[in-house]
Design a protein around this motif. Structure first.
Motif, mmCIF file in Angstrom:
data_model
loop_
_atom_site.group_PDB
_atom_site.id
_atom_site.type_symbol
_atom_site.label_atom_id
_atom_site.label_comp_id
_atom_site.label_asym_id
_atom_site.label_seq_id
_atom_site.Cartn_x
_atom_site.Cartn_y
_atom_site.Cartn_z
ATOM 1 N N HIS A 1 34.356 41.439 30.181
ATOM 2 C CA HIS A 1 33.729 42.613 30.793
ATOM 3 C C HIS A 1 34.617 43.851 30.643
ATOM 4 N N ALA A 2 35.783 43.829 31.256
ATOM 5 C CA ALA A 2 36.663 44.998 31.197
ATOM 6 C C ALA A 2 38.123 44.591 31.032
ATOM 7 N N ALA A 3 38.315 43.398 30.441
ATOM 8 C CA ALA A 3 39.633 42.956 29.973
ATOM 9 C C ALA A 3 40.620 42.582 31.061
ATOM 10 N N SER A 4 40.166 42.299 32.261
ATOM 11 C CA SER A 4 41.095 41.820 33.285
ATOM 12 C C SER A 4 41.665 40.468 32.885
ATOM 13 N N PRO A 5 42.933 40.212 33.213
ATOM 14 C CA PRO A 5 43.414 38.832 33.101
ATOM 15 C C PRO A 5 42.625 37.950 34.078
ATOM 16 N N ILE A 6 42.336 36.730 33.664
ATOM 17 C CA ILE A 6 41.563 35.843 34.536
ATOM 18 C C ILE A 6 42.420 34.797 35.224
ATOM 19 N N ASP A 7 43.706 34.724 34.896
ATOM 20 C CA ASP A 7 44.530 33.623 35.417
ATOM 21 C C ASP A 7 44.644 33.647 36.933
ATOM 22 N N GLY A 8 44.474 34.796 37.565
ATOM 23 C CA GLY A 8 44.605 34.880 39.017
ATOM 24 C C GLY A 8 43.301 34.718 39.760
ATOM 25 N N GLY A 9 42.218 34.441 39.036
ATOM 26 C CA GLY A 9 40.919 34.328 39.687
ATOM 27 C C GLY A 9 40.734 33.006 40.402
ATOM 28 N N PRO A 10 39.855 32.984 41.407
ATOM 29 C CA PRO A 10 39.581 31.730 42.111
ATOM 30 C C PRO A 10 38.794 30.771 41.224
ATOM 31 N N VAL A 11 39.027 29.486 41.422
ATOM 32 C CA VAL A 11 38.313 28.440 40.684
ATOM 33 C C VAL A 11 37.282 27.827 41.617
ATOM 34 N N VAL A 12 36.041 27.820 41.167
ATOM 35 C CA VAL A 12 34.940 27.259 41.949
ATOM 36 C C VAL A 12 34.089 26.392 41.027
ATOM 37 N N ASP A 13 33.935 25.125 41.372
ATOM 38 C CA ASP A 13 33.073 24.214 40.605
ATOM 39 C C ASP A 13 33.389 24.230 39.109
ATOM 40 N N GLY A 14 34.663 24.152 38.767
ATOM 41 C CA GLY A 14 35.043 24.057 37.362
ATOM 42 C C GLY A 14 34.973 25.347 36.591
ATOM 43 N N ALA A 15 34.813 26.458 37.293
ATOM 44 C CA ALA A 15 34.760 27.752 36.630
ATOM 45 C C ALA A 15 35.738 28.703 37.312
ATOM 46 N N VAL A 16 36.279 29.613 36.516
ATOM 47 C CA VAL A 16 37.141 30.647 37.092
ATOM 48 C C VAL A 16 36.328 31.928 37.223
ATOM 49 N N ARG A 17 36.517 32.591 38.340
ATOM 50 C CA ARG A 17 35.826 33.846 38.594
ATOM 51 C C ARG A 17 36.809 34.980 38.352
ATOM 52 N N CYS A 18 36.439 35.900 37.498
ATOM 53 C CA CYS A 18 37.321 37.029 37.196
ATOM 54 C C CYS A 18 37.642 37.788 38.480
ATOM 55 N N PRO A 19 38.928 38.094 38.709
ATOM 56 C CA PRO A 19 39.289 38.747 39.974
ATOM 57 C C PRO A 19 38.787 40.185 40.090
ATOM 58 N N TRP A 20 38.391 40.815 38.995
ATOM 59 C CA TRP A 20 37.971 42.217 39.105
ATOM 60 C C TRP A 20 36.524 42.362 39.540
#
Ligand code: FES
Length: 108
Positions: free
Chosen positions: A45-64
């Motif tokens: 979407h807008a190039a945020s790093p995703i490593d800090g996003g929450p993990v829900v049901d086997g997926a990571v949610r982008c923190p931005w």
């Protein structure tokens, strides 16, 4: 194809991601339900790093802004179904480290 060590296995925390690099490529390493997943660490979407996003049901949610990526496939999960998403990389756990082989470590 070059091999890269991304981190030690004891640096991984269940249900969380951490950033890593392979050459010029920025990656995210996740430990979820005892499995390690490696994918590009840049939201489409807008190039945020995703490593800090929450993990829900086997997926990571982008923190931005909340775009979600399947950790196994890298697919972008949308209300209209999965779409092509982030590149994923098979990894090996050997000698207490997470390793990947990447044929194009130039960058993302
Ligand atoms: S940058 Fe990831 S959802 Fe906007």
């Amino acid at each position: 194809m070059p091999d890269y060590i991304l981190c030690r296995t004891d640096q991984l925390v269940e249900g969380r991601g951490r950033p890593a690099r392979a050459g010029e490529r920025y990656l995210a390493v996740f430990l979820v339900d005892g499995e390690v997943h490696v994918l590009d660490n840049q939201c489409l979407h807008a190039a945020s790093p995703i490593d800090g996003g929450p993990v829900v049901d086997g997926a990571v949610r982008c923190p931005w802004h909340g775009w979600s990526y399947d950790l196994r496939t890298g697919e972008l999960l949308t209300g209209f179904g999965p779409r092509p998403g982030l590149a994923t990389y098979p990894c090996r756990l050997e000698d207490g480290v997470v390793q990947v082989t990447i044929d194009d470590p130039v960058g993302n």
